[in-house]
Design an enzyme around this catalytic site. Structure first.
Site, PDB file in Angstrom:
ATOM      1  N   CYS A   1      49.940  39.632  38.442  1.00 52.62           N
ATOM      2  CA  CYS A   1      49.166  40.556  39.262  1.00 52.62           C
ATOM      3  C   CYS A   1      49.827  40.761  40.617  1.00 52.62           C
ATOM      4  O   CYS A   1      49.940  41.888  41.107  1.00 52.62           O
ATOM      5  CB  CYS A   1      47.747  40.034  39.429  1.00 52.62           C
ATOM      6  SG  CYS A   1      46.717  41.021  40.533  1.00 52.62           S
TER       7      CYS A   1
ATOM      8  N   CYS B   1      42.651  37.022  38.700  1.00 52.24           N
ATOM      9  CA  CYS B   1      42.874  38.032  39.733  1.00 52.24           C
ATOM     10  C   CYS B   1      42.244  39.374  39.374  1.00 52.24           C
ATOM     11  O   CYS B   1      42.580  39.968  38.351  1.00 52.24           O
ATOM     12  CB  CYS B   1      44.386  38.177  39.919  1.00 52.24           C
ATOM     13  SG  CYS B   1      44.900  39.439  41.080  1.00 52.24           S
TER      14      CYS B   1
END
Length: 361
Positions: free
Chosen positions: A105, A201
């Site tokens: 991410c 995330c």
């Protein structure tokens, strides 16, 4: 030194860390713009279904931006996040390893899409609420651990390079979490007491097991000890990770079992008998896809410190280059639950040297 005129786009998640980071940048004289990234809106499989996380987070970020009187925008990266992060995670589990979506991410979304979009819109820098630091040294940039060791997030940032570090600010890296909370109260932020985010995330506290079952069909298999004794049945090796204790599906009978190895081809889960079982510990591992912060590989053999998971105390090791661009890592002390697919990050004191993906134990 004030920096009037320098434009900063800060990623605002709705949490206290990025909100205080925005306040500090404004106080230092930057021209600050807040950005919320909408990356995931599917609430299915979330453990807490009492609210829609991204809507709440977006509103918290907007309120913080309003307090500081800074422009606020939302960047919709949901399609890209699913393709670059979620699919990466699913494919990793399909291949029998345990991927790290938070690291992906950071690489693909925060310091990929967001970074490029912000610069294209005229930003001189981007900023985030990470507990990490950047230092300019001899025309190069170094990534350092955050001052608050208990909150340090440098582990997740080892794939950053010189270009990203030259254009990134980590405003709260010099502070402890307790200080950040105190500043949030002084700034009268409505999210000053908001709990830290949990889970993956931008997704939240996801029930990973149930999520994986929705995309990877169950395949019943045997749970064996390393002596070949069958102690249970599992739903599919893809759903389990090394070191896992709960949810294995073994009867126990007074013995506590831990996942110690997986045979994806034969669909067999091997378990250690007790937390001190030698099968849970390894001194050597192989690394692929290595990345070095400086842009250049160090001189091998490299004697340094490393961690194989977030918040693990730094461990002494020796790193050597082997065939095929891989690395061999030998630890001074055996490491518990070395997990293929996870990342190992190398340090020189508090400076991140680089890292890579654990391929073999």
């Amino acid at each position: 030194m004030r920096v009037n005129g320098k434009k900063v786009y800060i990623a605002m998640s709705g949490g206290v860390d990025s909100s205080v980071a925005a306040a500090l940048l404004k106080k230092e004289g930057y021209d600050v713009t807040g950005v919320f990234m909408k990356n995931w809106s599917d609430e299915t499989f979330l453990k807490d279904t009492t609210m829609c996380p991204w809507v709440t987070d977006q509103e918290d970020a907007r309120k913080a931006a309003a307090i500081f009187d800074i422009p606020f925008y939302t960047f919709d990266f949901e399609k890209e996040y699913r393709a670059k992060v979620v699919e990466y995670m699913i494919q990793g589990y399909r291949n029998g390893v345990t991927p790290n979506p938070d690291i992906m991410c950071n690489r693909e979304i925060k310091f990929g899409l967001f970074f490029e979009r912000a610069l294209s819109l005229g930003a001189d820098y981007i900023a985030t609420g990470h507990y990490a630091r950047i230092r300019a040294q001899d025309r190069r940039y170094e990534l350092l651990m955050g001052v608050d060791v208990s909150k340090d997030q440098s582990y997740f940032l080892y794939q950053l390079g010189q270009r990203e570090l030259a254009k990134t600010l980590f405003p709260i890296g010099e502070y402890a979490k307790q200080q950040v909370r105190k500043m949030a109260r002084e700034f009268d932020l409505p999210n000053a007491e908001k709990k830290d985010s949990q889970g993956i995330c931008f997704i939240g506290d996801l029930d990973v097991h149930e999520f994986l079952k929705s995309v990877i069909p169950p395949q019943l298999g045997k749970i064996l000890t390393f002596e070949g004794r069958e102690v249970g049945e599992h739903e599919g090796v893809a759903y389990y990770t090394i070191g896992q204790r709960h949810g294995i599906g073994s009867p126990g009978g007074g013995t506590v079992y831990y996942v110690a190895a997986k045979d994806a081809e034969k669909n067999i889960l091997y378990v250690a008998e007790g937390e001190n079982d030698e099968h849970l510990y390894k001194k050597e591992l192989t690394v692929v896809d290595s990345h070095w912060i400086s842009g250049e590989a160090p001189v091998f053999p490299l004697h340094c410190m490393a961690r194989i998971r977030y918040r693990q105390p730094l461990q002494e090791c020796k790193v050597a280059a082997i065939d095929g661009g891989k690395l061999s890592v030998i630890f001074t002390n055996p490491q518990r639950a070395v997990t293929s697919g996870q990342s190992i990050v190398f340090y020189d004191s508090d400076t991140v040297l680089g890292g890579g993906v654990i391929a073999e134990r």
